[in-house]
Design a protein around this motif. Sequence first.
Motif, PDB file in Angstrom:
ATOM      1  N   ILE A 243       0.857  -1.191   0.000  1.00 37.46           N
ATOM      2  CA  ILE A 243       0.000   0.000   0.000  1.00 37.46           C
ATOM      3  C   ILE A 243       0.888   1.235   0.000  1.00 37.46           C
ATOM      4  O   ILE A 243       1.984   1.220   0.566  1.00 37.46           O
ATOM      5  N   THR A 247      -2.285   3.992  -3.864  1.00 36.70           N
ATOM      6  CA  THR A 247      -3.188   2.849  -3.708  1.00 36.70           C
ATOM      7  C   THR A 247      -4.370   3.221  -2.831  1.00 36.70           C
ATOM      8  O   THR A 247      -4.186   3.728  -1.719  1.00 36.70           O
ATOM      9  N   GLU A 251      -8.812  -0.720  -3.607  1.00 35.96           N
ATOM     10  CA  GLU A 251      -7.878  -1.527  -4.395  1.00 35.96           C
ATOM     11  C   GLU A 251      -7.136  -2.518  -3.505  1.00 35.96           C
ATOM     12  O   GLU A 251      -6.892  -3.663  -3.892  1.00 35.96           O
ATOM     13  N   ALA A 252      -6.759  -2.064  -2.310  1.00 34.04           N
ATOM     14  CA  ALA A 252      -5.992  -2.902  -1.380  1.00 34.04           C
ATOM     15  C   ALA A 252      -6.854  -3.921  -0.647  1.00 34.04           C
ATOM     16  O   ALA A 252      -6.342  -4.710   0.140  1.00 34.04           O
ATOM     17  N   ARG A 290      -5.755  -6.028  -4.878  1.00 30.73           N
ATOM     18  CA  ARG A 290      -4.657  -6.776  -4.247  1.00 30.73           C
ATOM     19  C   ARG A 290      -5.097  -8.227  -4.110  1.00 30.73           C
ATOM     20  O   ARG A 290      -6.207  -8.519  -3.653  1.00 30.73           O
ATOM     21  N   TYR A 337      -0.916  -6.702  -7.329  1.00 33.62           N
ATOM     22  CA  TYR A 337      -2.113  -6.065  -7.885  1.00 33.62           C
ATOM     23  C   TYR A 337      -2.327  -6.517  -9.321  1.00 33.62           C
ATOM     24  O   TYR A 337      -1.386  -6.547 -10.127  1.00 33.62           O
TER      25      TYR A 337
END
Length: 374
Positions: A243, A247, A251-252, A290, A337
């Motif tokens: 991260i 980010t 997304e994470a 992720r 990712y």
Amino acid sequence: MSDLRVTPLNALHRELGAKMVPFAGYDMPVQYKLGVMKEHLHCRAEAGLFDVSHMGQVILRHPDGVEAAALALESLVPVDVAGLASGRQRYGFFTNEAGGIMDDLMLANRGDHLFVVVNAACKEADIAHMRAHLTGCEVEEISDRALLALQGPKAEAVLEALVPGVADMRFMDVAIMASEYGELWISRSGYTGEDGYEISVPASEAEEFARALLSHEAVEPIGLGARDSLRLEAGLCLYGHDIDEETSPVEARLTWAIQKLRRAGGAREGGFPGAERILAELSDGAARHRVGLRPEGRAPMREGTELYAEAEGGTPIGRVTSGAFGPTIEAPMSMGYVPKDVSAEGTQLFGDVRGKRQPVTVAALPFTPANFKR
């Protein structure tokens, strides 16, 4: 090396035969005599002691009380801080105006103030950020205490023998307890996926306290090497790698840390930096995710490995952000990712390892089950 800061346990690390390395501006132990593999497995089986004194410890106070401090902090994090009960802790992160993550952190309600623990490499920036934006709050950096983590299935019995009462704590409880080593600030939490505690102890008492823990036959000192493989097996993010400021939490796949109150339609919707992007991604999804990755064979796919959809040709579609061999799972593991449409478990991708495409499969996180005391 002369510019490196040292923790209160530096002399003890050297006495114990640690290999010392620079990390986040500190002289830190990467491993001891057991070596990374055995340290990792020992923590999973018994108990490991980590020096995490390089982390930032911060107290937030507001003249109108802890709720006012919590509401002020909510202007910087997409977390329900005001709803955190006294004696409880929560994971969170500072976001920027672009919806990226400036740092991740732990925050606790200790009755009349908040206690925040931030990452070592970000602590100066985090403290400046809080002082600049938390109007009316006193932001006190704690510089006279060490921070230790005792992790593993035998951590409870070991610490209970020295500090009676800690066995009654649940995962994410916090408490201030008297001891022979001064006032201890204890949370039942950690960064390994195991049950355990993080303990803030007066710097003057830290070495004696560490020696008392290490005198127990179940406890071994653990360095940064095993700390990294333990957290990766547990599917936990490392700031600056998995991260960063570009980010988003969506997304994470850290959306579990954004409570309903702070989401669209919630009682305290938005109001944090980057809310427009983050709330939109919560509603519509993010373009990339992720994921866990399981390479074939025994060789890890390390950070920076480019990921492809095909065995030959094409352009990179993603990148590995953390990779190591997992001693518990006896196999290589990575996180990275990839686009949403290839993020489902079981999807086969290919990583470019020294110019050759190697198969890798999208896998569930964590790689090994968590053992927290609920």
